[in-house]
Design an enzyme around this catalytic site. Structure first.
Site, PDB file in Angstrom:
ATOM      1  N   ASP A 131      45.156  31.620  35.721  1.00  0.00           N
ATOM      2  CA  ASP A 131      46.452  32.200  35.375  1.00  0.00           C
ATOM      3  C   ASP A 131      46.165  33.563  34.711  1.00  0.00           C
ATOM      4  O   ASP A 131      45.939  34.552  35.396  1.00  0.00           O
ATOM      5  CB  ASP A 131      47.133  31.190  34.444  1.00  0.00           C
ATOM      6  N   PHE A 180      55.614  27.962  36.870  1.00  0.00           N
ATOM      7  CA  PHE A 180      54.833  26.948  36.157  1.00  0.00           C
ATOM      8  C   PHE A 180      54.822  25.674  37.001  1.00  0.00           C
ATOM      9  O   PHE A 180      55.877  25.125  37.320  1.00  0.00           O
ATOM     10  CB  PHE A 180      55.423  26.682  34.770  1.00  0.00           C
TER      11      PHE A 180
HETATM   12  P1  IMP Z   1      44.441  30.899  31.813  1.00  0.00           P
HETATM   13  O1  IMP Z   1      43.438  30.810  30.712  1.00  0.00           O
HETATM   14  O2  IMP Z   1      45.684  31.631  31.399  1.00  0.00           O
HETATM   15  O3  IMP Z   1      43.882  31.434  33.116  1.00  0.00           O
HETATM   16  O4  IMP Z   1      44.998  29.466  32.068  1.00  0.00           O
HETATM   17  C1  IMP Z   1      44.262  28.492  32.580  1.00  0.00           C
HETATM   18  C2  IMP Z   1      44.682  27.140  32.063  1.00  0.00           C
HETATM   19  O5  IMP Z   1      46.055  27.080  31.689  1.00  0.00           O
HETATM   20  C3  IMP Z   1      44.499  26.171  33.175  1.00  0.00           C
HETATM   21  O6  IMP Z   1      43.270  25.543  33.034  1.00  0.00           O
HETATM   22  C4  IMP Z   1      45.659  25.230  33.032  1.00  0.00           C
HETATM   23  O7  IMP Z   1      45.233  24.106  32.300  1.00  0.00           O
HETATM   24  C5  IMP Z   1      46.706  25.960  32.274  1.00  0.00           C
HETATM   25  N1  IMP Z   1      47.795  26.446  33.188  1.00  0.00           N
HETATM   26  C6  IMP Z   1      48.003  27.699  33.631  1.00  0.00           C
HETATM   27  N2  IMP Z   1      49.061  27.769  34.451  1.00  0.00           N
HETATM   28  C7  IMP Z   1      49.545  26.519  34.545  1.00  0.00           C
HETATM   29  C8  IMP Z   1      50.666  25.936  35.264  1.00  0.00           C
HETATM   30  O8  IMP Z   1      51.420  26.589  36.018  1.00  0.00           O
HETATM   31  N3  IMP Z   1      50.825  24.599  35.102  1.00  0.00           N
HETATM   32  C9  IMP Z   1      50.022  23.831  34.300  1.00  0.00           C
HETATM   33  N4  IMP Z   1      48.976  24.335  33.623  1.00  0.00           N
HETATM   34  C10 IMP Z   1      48.745  25.662  33.734  1.00  0.00           C
END
Ligand code: IMP
Ligand code: MG
Length: 209
Positions: A131, A180
């Site tokens: 994300d 999400f």
């Molecule tokens: P980042 O550190 O922002 O890249 O987010 C990664 C983590 O956030 C992932 O390992 C997920 O556990 C959680 N995450 C990000 N987007 C979503 C979503 O749309 N649904 C559920 N979990 C998410």
């Protein structure tokens, strides 16, 4: 990167068009983005693509085999389905957390992991979704500081519109729009991990809880 399936150009499915949605989840879901059958098929292809590049054939020594690390908890279901023939690997699990509800807190909390297993190994890092990129960036930095032989990263989902930190990802299952998502291991406050499809929740679900 490999050639992910782009869900941004495909129409989502209506909840009533698909089966195996528990009745208590049905009312919470706005739409299904990726049905179970497509998820499973795509993961088989990833196992093949990654495994064929790294043949093991039961004869290699441990250092030729992938050391696959699953980032907990969201990636656990993906991990179980991915690590199968022809992708054979030694496995371990690394807890990480950065989300509260539907928003990234920006601060990545990493749990315990035995880093002494990493030096000299061919590491395959397995994540559910990229994300902002912060979680993978943190874990990648930790792994690289331990001198692995190599590091490959595989994510089931990629939400490129939200990226804040660029991270080199070798394999992606699906590119998704800025929504999400829950299901297939991904949660909203620990719920919906057991949903077999990947879906989008109705807005009122976030507001109530
Ligand atoms: P980042 O550190 O922002 O890249 O987010 C990664 C983590 O956030 C992932 O390992 C997920 O556990 C959680 N995450 C990000 N987007 C979503 C979503 O749309 N649904 C559920 N979990 C998410
Ligand atoms: Mg995760």
């Amino acid at each position: 990167m490999n050639n992910p399936i782009d869900m941004r150009i495909l129409q989502p499915f209506e909840v009533n068009q698909l089966t195996i949605i528990p009745s208590n989840y049905k009312d919470d879901l706005k739409e299904v983005l990726i049905p179970r059958g497509l998820i499973e098929d795509r993961i088989s292809k990833l196992s093949e693509d990654i495994g064929v590049k790294s043949p093991v054939n039961g004869k290699c020594n441990l250092n030729d085999m992938y050391f696959a690390i699953c980032i907990l908890r969201g990636a656990s279901r993906f991990f179980n389905d991915l690590i199968k023939w022809p992708l054979e690997a030694e496995t371990d699990y690394w807890p990480a957390n950065s989300y509260a509800g539907t928003t990234s807190t920006g601060a990545v909390k990493l749990g315990n992991f035995d880093l002494t297993k990493i030096p000299g190994r061919k590491v395959l890092l397995v994540e559910d979704i990229i994300d902002t990129g912060r979680t993978l960036n943190e874990i990648r930095r930790e792994i690289l500081s331990c001198n692995p032989l190599s590091l490959d990263i595989v994510c089931l989902l990629d939400k490129p519109s939200r990226r804040e930190v660029e991270v080199p990802v070798n394999y992606v299952g699906f590119t998704i729009p800025d929504k999400f998502v829950v299901g297939y291991g991904l949660d909203f406050n620990e719920r919906y991990r057991d949903l077999n499809h990947i879906g989008v929740l109705k807005e009122e679900v976030y507001q109530v809880k």
